[in-house]
Scaffold this motif. Structure first.
Motif, PDB file in Angstrom:
ATOM      1  N   GLY A  13       0.800  -1.220   0.000  1.00  0.00           N
ATOM      2  CA  GLY A  13       0.000   0.000   0.000  1.00  0.00           C
ATOM      3  C   GLY A  13       0.827   1.260   0.000  1.00  0.00           C
ATOM      4  N   ASN A  14       0.168   2.355   0.337  1.00  0.00           N
ATOM      5  CA  ASN A  14       0.799   3.670   0.399  1.00  0.00           C
ATOM      6  C   ASN A  14       0.970   4.067   1.870  1.00  0.00           C
ATOM      7  OD1 ASN A  14       0.615   3.672  -2.392  1.00  0.00           O
ATOM      8  ND2 ASN A  14      -1.260   4.902  -2.446  1.00  0.00           N
ATOM      9  N   PRO A  15       1.740   5.127   2.124  1.00  0.00           N
ATOM     10  CA  PRO A  15       1.916   5.573   3.508  1.00  0.00           C
ATOM     11  C   PRO A  15       0.581   5.771   4.210  1.00  0.00           C
ATOM     12  CG  PRO A  15       3.446   6.724   2.072  1.00  0.00           C
ATOM     13  CD  PRO A  15       2.540   5.929   1.172  1.00  0.00           C
ATOM     14  N   CYS A  16       0.541   5.390   5.484  1.00  0.00           N
ATOM     15  CA  CYS A  16      -0.688   5.497   6.263  1.00  0.00           C
ATOM     16  C   CYS A  16      -0.349   5.987   7.663  1.00  0.00           C
ATOM     17  CB  CYS A  16      -1.395   4.137   6.335  1.00  0.00           C
ATOM     18  SG  CYS A  16      -0.481   2.902   7.272  1.00  0.00           S
ATOM     19  N   ILE A  30      -4.437  -2.427  12.635  1.00  0.00           N
ATOM     20  CA  ILE A  30      -4.150  -3.624  11.838  1.00  0.00           C
ATOM     21  C   ILE A  30      -3.410  -4.662  12.663  1.00  0.00           C
ATOM     22  CG2 ILE A  30      -2.739  -4.480   9.918  1.00  0.00           C
ATOM     23  CD1 ILE A  30      -3.481  -1.828   8.458  1.00  0.00           C
ATOM     24  N   ILE A  31      -2.345  -4.257  13.356  1.00  0.00           N
ATOM     25  CA  ILE A  31      -1.545  -5.244  14.088  1.00  0.00           C
ATOM     26  C   ILE A  31      -2.262  -5.753  15.325  1.00  0.00           C
ATOM     27  CG2 ILE A  31       0.625  -4.333  13.209  1.00  0.00           C
ATOM     28  CD1 ILE A  31       1.105  -3.028  15.895  1.00  0.00           C
ATOM     29  N   ALA A  32      -3.289  -5.026  15.778  1.00  0.00           N
ATOM     30  CA  ALA A  32      -4.099  -5.542  16.884  1.00  0.00           C
ATOM     31  C   ALA A  32      -4.881  -6.776  16.441  1.00  0.00           C
ATOM     32  CB  ALA A  32      -5.052  -4.464  17.394  1.00  0.00           C
ATOM     33  N   ILE A  33      -5.136  -6.869  15.141  1.00  0.00           N
ATOM     34  CA  ILE A  33      -5.821  -8.046  14.574  1.00  0.00           C
ATOM     35  C   ILE A  33      -4.797  -9.137  14.290  1.00  0.00           C
ATOM     36  CG2 ILE A  33      -7.211  -8.905  12.649  1.00  0.00           C
ATOM     37  CD1 ILE A  33      -8.249  -5.987  12.319  1.00  0.00           C
ATOM     38  N   GLN A  34      -3.794  -8.818  13.497  1.00  0.00           N
ATOM     39  CA  GLN A  34      -2.709  -9.751  13.174  1.00  0.00           C
ATOM     40  C   GLN A  34      -1.591  -8.955  12.521  1.00  0.00           C
ATOM     41  OE1 GLN A  34      -3.532 -13.648  11.332  1.00  0.00           O
ATOM     42  NE2 GLN A  34      -1.992 -13.187   9.787  1.00  0.00           N
ATOM     43  N   GLN A  35      -0.373  -9.151  12.993  1.00  0.00           N
ATOM     44  CA  GLN A  35       0.752  -8.434  12.397  1.00  0.00           C
ATOM     45  C   GLN A  35       1.004  -8.971  10.993  1.00  0.00           C
ATOM     46  OE1 GLN A  35       3.772  -7.050  14.857  1.00  0.00           O
ATOM     47  NE2 GLN A  35       5.451  -7.486  13.467  1.00  0.00           N
ATOM     48  N   PRO A  36       1.072  -8.095   9.994  1.00  0.00           N
ATOM     49  CA  PRO A  36       1.326  -8.570   8.628  1.00  0.00           C
ATOM     50  C   PRO A  36       2.734  -9.124   8.517  1.00  0.00           C
ATOM     51  CG  PRO A  36       1.413  -6.166   8.710  1.00  0.00           C
ATOM     52  CD  PRO A  36       0.931  -6.621  10.057  1.00  0.00           C
ATOM     53  N   SER A  37       2.915 -10.086   7.597  1.00  0.00           N
ATOM     54  CA  SER A  37       4.258 -10.633   7.376  1.00  0.00           C
ATOM     55  C   SER A  37       5.187  -9.547   6.857  1.00  0.00           C
ATOM     56  CB  SER A  37       4.199 -11.804   6.396  1.00  0.00           C
ATOM     57  OG  SER A  37       3.722 -11.371   5.121  1.00  0.00           O
ATOM     58  N   HIS A  38       4.633  -8.616   6.098  1.00  0.00           N
ATOM     59  CA  HIS A  38       5.396  -7.441   5.679  1.00  0.00           C
ATOM     60  C   HIS A  38       4.444  -6.366   5.167  1.00  0.00           C
ATOM     61  CE1 HIS A  38       5.125  -9.695   1.815  1.00  0.00           C
ATOM     62  NE2 HIS A  38       5.034  -8.478   1.275  1.00  0.00           N
ATOM     63  N   PHE A  39       4.946  -5.141   5.165  1.00  0.00           N
ATOM     64  CA  PHE A  39       4.206  -3.997   4.611  1.00  0.00           C
ATOM     65  C   PHE A  39       5.114  -3.409   3.534  1.00  0.00           C
ATOM     66  CE2 PHE A  39       2.546   0.189   4.041  1.00  0.00           C
ATOM     67  CZ  PHE A  39       1.213   0.153   4.431  1.00  0.00           C
ATOM     68  N   GLN A  40       4.607  -3.351   2.301  1.00  0.00           N
ATOM     69  CA  GLN A  40       5.421  -2.877   1.179  1.00  0.00           C
ATOM     70  C   GLN A  40       4.953  -1.515   0.695  1.00  0.00           C
ATOM     71  OE1 GLN A  40       6.604  -5.594  -2.124  1.00  0.00           O
ATOM     72  NE2 GLN A  40       5.548  -4.119  -3.447  1.00  0.00           N
ATOM     73  N   VAL A  41       5.907  -0.627   0.502  1.00  0.00           N
ATOM     74  CA  VAL A  41       5.647   0.670  -0.116  1.00  0.00           C
ATOM     75  C   VAL A  41       6.559   0.784  -1.339  1.00  0.00           C
ATOM     76  CG1 VAL A  41       4.865   1.869   1.961  1.00  0.00           C
ATOM     77  CG2 VAL A  41       7.315   1.709   1.479  1.00  0.00           C
ATOM     78  N   SER A  42       6.355   1.810  -2.125  1.00  0.00           N
ATOM     79  CA  SER A  42       7.122   1.954  -3.365  1.00  0.00           C
ATOM     80  C   SER A  42       7.876   3.271  -3.414  1.00  0.00           C
ATOM     81  CB  SER A  42       6.189   1.872  -4.586  1.00  0.00           C
ATOM     82  OG  SER A  42       5.617   0.591  -4.691  1.00  0.00           O
ATOM     83  N   LEU A  43       9.064   3.225  -3.964  1.00  0.00           N
ATOM     84  CA  LEU A  43       9.841   4.407  -4.319  1.00  0.00           C
ATOM     85  C   LEU A  43      10.394   4.184  -5.715  1.00  0.00           C
ATOM     86  CD1 LEU A  43      11.823   5.151  -1.015  1.00  0.00           C
ATOM     87  CD2 LEU A  43       9.982   6.532  -2.003  1.00  0.00           C
TER      88      LEU A  43
END
Length: 530
Positions: A292-295, A303-316
Motif C-alpha cells: 500500500g501507500n503511507p498510512c 491492523i496489528i491488533a488483529i494480526q501483524q502482517p508478514s510485511h508492509f510494502q511501499v514503493s519508491l
C-alpha cells in the motif's frame, strides 16, 4: 559377553550412566546377566540408594528414545490424508524438565528436574530419520486430537467459538515438525522430460504455499506515471470479499498448501471495509501482507491488533526528485516517515521500485540510502501497459550490465534482494545454487499465485492483461485448473528446453510489453545461451 551387555546398556542409557558415575554404574550393570527389561532396570535404580529421584523416569525416557531410534518403523514419504507419524510415541512422565537434560551443553543453566506430570513426544523426523524429542505443547495435543477424532477444524471452531485459523495453524505446525504427516502439495509443475535430477531442484517444482494477490479496490490517493490500470471497476462488497476468502480457504486445503493474502489495490487501505476483511482473513489463518501507500500510525496499530502482517510494502521510484516526479510531490518524504514508523512498530518493511531507463542509475544509490531504513529492497522491470507505455525501458545490453552491478552491490548491502528471474543466468554460469526468482518458483504466473481485481476478474499476473475468469462466477479451483491457466503456467515454448526453466521462465509481462507472443517467444531481455 558381559562386556558387550554393558556396552549395550551404555548405549541405551547414556545420560543415566553419566549422572550415576562409572563406578556405581558398573555395579548396577553387573547385576544383570542379560539386557533387562525397563521395569527391572527401573527397580534396580530405585533399590540403589543415594541416586536422584528422577532417574527411573529418565531411564524410561532414554529407553523410549532408543526404541524409536532403533525401531523398524519407517516414515512414509507420501500419504493420502493428514495422519499421525507412525513412529510417534506420547510418553507421560512424572517428572518435568527431563528433556532439557538431553540438551546439556546447549542450554545455559537448564531448570532442574522437578516432580510433576509432563507429556513428551518422541518421533523420527520425516526425510532425515533423526529422532526428535520435546515436551508436548497444547498445540501439539490439539493437532493430534483433531486427527485422531477425524473432525474438521471448522467444526471444532464453530462449536468452540474460536477462529478456525488457530486450529489450522496448530495442525500446520505439527506437520512442519513432523509429528503429523500431510499429503504433498498439489501446486506443482510438470517436470520437462529433458531435465535431469542434477539440474532441477524439487523446491522449484512444487510450492507449499499459495498467495492471492488481491486488488481489493481501484481507489488510490496517487496517480503514478507508470500505473498499469486506472480503469473504473465495480467495487467489491464486503460479503463478496468474505466469499472469496472462504473459497480460497477451501482451495488451499484441497491443494494441501498454506494460504496467503496480499492486500493491494489501488491503495487497499482506502477500501471502506478493509479492517473487517483483514480480520476475516486473519481468522481463517492466512498469512497476510499489505502492499500500500503511507498510512497513519493509528491505522497500523488497528491492523496489528488483529494480526501483524508478514510485511508492509511501499514503493519508491528513485531518489527524491525523480520519485516525486513519478509519484507526486512530497511522496518520498512520506515514505521515509512510514518506514521509520514500521521499524519502530517492529513490522517487516519492503520497498519496491519499478525499473525504467530513466531511474536505472538511481537504483543502487537509493538502496544505499535505504540501508538502515527498511528490511528489504527489490525492483521490478517496468511493464509497458496502461500509463506505463509512456515510459522507457533500457536496452538489453544496458540491463545486463545493470544486473551485474546490482548483484555485486547486493553482496555489500544486506537489504538488496534478488527478484528478477534473469539473475539466475549469472548464478548458473558461475555454478552457484539458483534462487527462487520473482515469485519463489521462477515465474509464478498462475502457479503459486493468482491476481484478483475488485470486480472479481482473475489474472495470471497483474502486470499485464492475462485474464483467466471471474471469481464471482467461478470457483478459484475451477479457474486455477483451467486449460488457460495451465498455458500461463507452462510459459513460453522457447524457454521449455532451458536448463534453469523451473527457477526462471523470464518475465511474461516483459514479453507482452514488447508485443511478443508470450506463449512462444521468451523474455526479450534474456541472455541465456544453452
Amino acid at each position: 559377553m558381559k562386556h558387550t551387555q554393558n556396552r549395550q546398556l551404555d548405549e541405551i542409557f547414556p545420560l543415566c550412566r553419566s549422572i550415576i558415575g562409572s563406578e556405581r554404574w558398573s555395579s548396577i550393570a553387573t547385576c544383570f546377566a542379560e539386557i533387562p527389561d525397563l521395569e527391572s532396570f527401573q527397580q534396580r535404580l530405585i533399590q540403589t540408594g543415594g541416586l536422584p529421584g528422577f532417574l527411573p523416569e529418565l531411564a524410561r525416557l532414554e529407553w523410549s528414545i532408543n526404541e524409536t531410534s532403533g525401531g523398524n518403523s519407517d516414515v512414509p514419504l507420501e500419504v493420502d490424508r493428514i495422519r499421525i507419524n507412525p513412529t510417534l510415541k506420547l510418553l507421560s512422565l512424572s517428572w518435568k524438565n527431563l528433556t532439557l537434560l538431553l540438551n546439556e551443553g546447549k542450554v545455559v543453566s537448564p531448570p532442574l528436574p522437578e516432580p510433576g506430570e509432563e507429556l513428551v513426544l518422541i518421533w523420527k523426523e520425516p526425510g532425515t530419520g533423526k529422532t526428535k524429542i520435546h515436551p508436548a505443547s497444547n498445540d501439539d495435543l490439539l493437532a493430534l486430537k483433531i486427527v485422531v477424532d477425524n473432525v474438521e477444524p471448522s467444526q471444532i471452531a464453530h462449536e468452540s467459538m474460536v477462529a478456525v485459523g488457530l486450529l489450522d495453524a496448530a495442525v500446520d505446525r505439527a506437520v512442519r515438525n513432523g509429528i503429523l504427516l500431510a499429503p504433498k502439495s498439489l501446486i506443482k509443475r510438470d517436470t520437462p522430460l529433458f531435465l535431469s535430477e542434477e539440474n532441477v531442484s524439487e523446491n522449484f517444482l512444487s510450492s507449499y504455499s499459495f498467495t492471492l494477490q488481491w486488488h481489493i479496490t481501484q481507489a488510490c490517493d496517487l496517480h503514478c506515471k507508470h500505473c498499469y490500470d486506472r480503469s473504473a471497476r465495480s467495487p467489491m462488497t464486503l460479503n463478496q470479499g468474505i466469499r472469496i476468502l472462504s473459497d480460497l480457504y477451501t482451495f488451499c486445503r484441497d491443494k494441501h498448501v498454506i494460504g496467503g493474502v496480499s492486500f493491494t489495490g489501488g491503495n487497499p487501505l482506502l477500501y471502506p471495509h478493509f479492517t473487517e476483511l483483514y480480520r476475516a482473513a486473519a481468522e481463517m489463518g492466512f498469512s497476510l501482507s499489505i502492499l500500500g501507500n503511507p498510512c497513519p500510525q493509528e491505522q497500523m496499530e488497528e491492523i496489528i491488533a488483529i494480526q501483524q502482517p508478514s510485511h508492509f510494502q511501499v514503493s519508491l521510484e528513485g531518489l527524491p526528485e525523480h520519485n516525486d516526479f513519478i509519484r507526486g510531490s512530497g511522496h518520498f518524504e512520506r515514505v521515509t516517515e512510514v518506514l521509520k514508523m514500521l521499524r519502530k512498530m517492529n513490522i517487516f518493511s519492503m520497498v519496491m521500485l519499478t525499473l525504467t531507463k530513466d531511474n536505472m542509475e538511481q537504483v543502487i544509490p537509493l538502496a544505499d540510502l535505504l540501508r538502515n531504513m527498511t528490511d528489504r529492497f527489490h525492483f521490478n522491470r517496468l511493464s509497458m501497459v496502461g500509463e506505463g507505455a509512456n515510459l522507457r525501458l533500457p536496452d538489453k545490453r544496458e540491463y545486463v550490465a545493470f544486473l551485474e552491478s546490482y548483484i555485486e552491490a547486493a553482496e555489500r548491502n544486506p537489504i538488496m534482494g534478488l527478484k528478477d528471474n534473469l539473475i539466475n543466468i549469472f548464478k548458473y554460469r558461475k555454478g552457484q545454487e539458483l534462487f527462487g526468482g520473482c515469485a519463489g518458483y521462477g515465474c509464478g504466473a498462475a502457479f503459486n499465485f493468482l491476481a484478483v481485481l475488485p470486480d472479481g476478474e482473475v489474472h495470471a499476473c497483474r502486470k499485464f492483461p492475462s485474464p483467466l475468469g471471474n471469481v464471482f462466477r467461478q470457483g478459484i479451483a475451477e479457474i486455477y485448473d483451467s486449460e488457460t491457466a495451465k498455458r500461463y503456467r507452462a510459459g513460453c515454448s522457447e524457454c521449455s528446453s532451458c536448463a534453469i526453466r523451473p527457477a526462471c521462465g523470464g518475465c511474461l509481462a516483459s514479453a507482452y510489453s514488447h508485443g511478443l507472443n508470450i506463449f512462444e517467444e521468451k523474455d526479450p531481455f534474456c541472455f541465456m545461451t544453452n
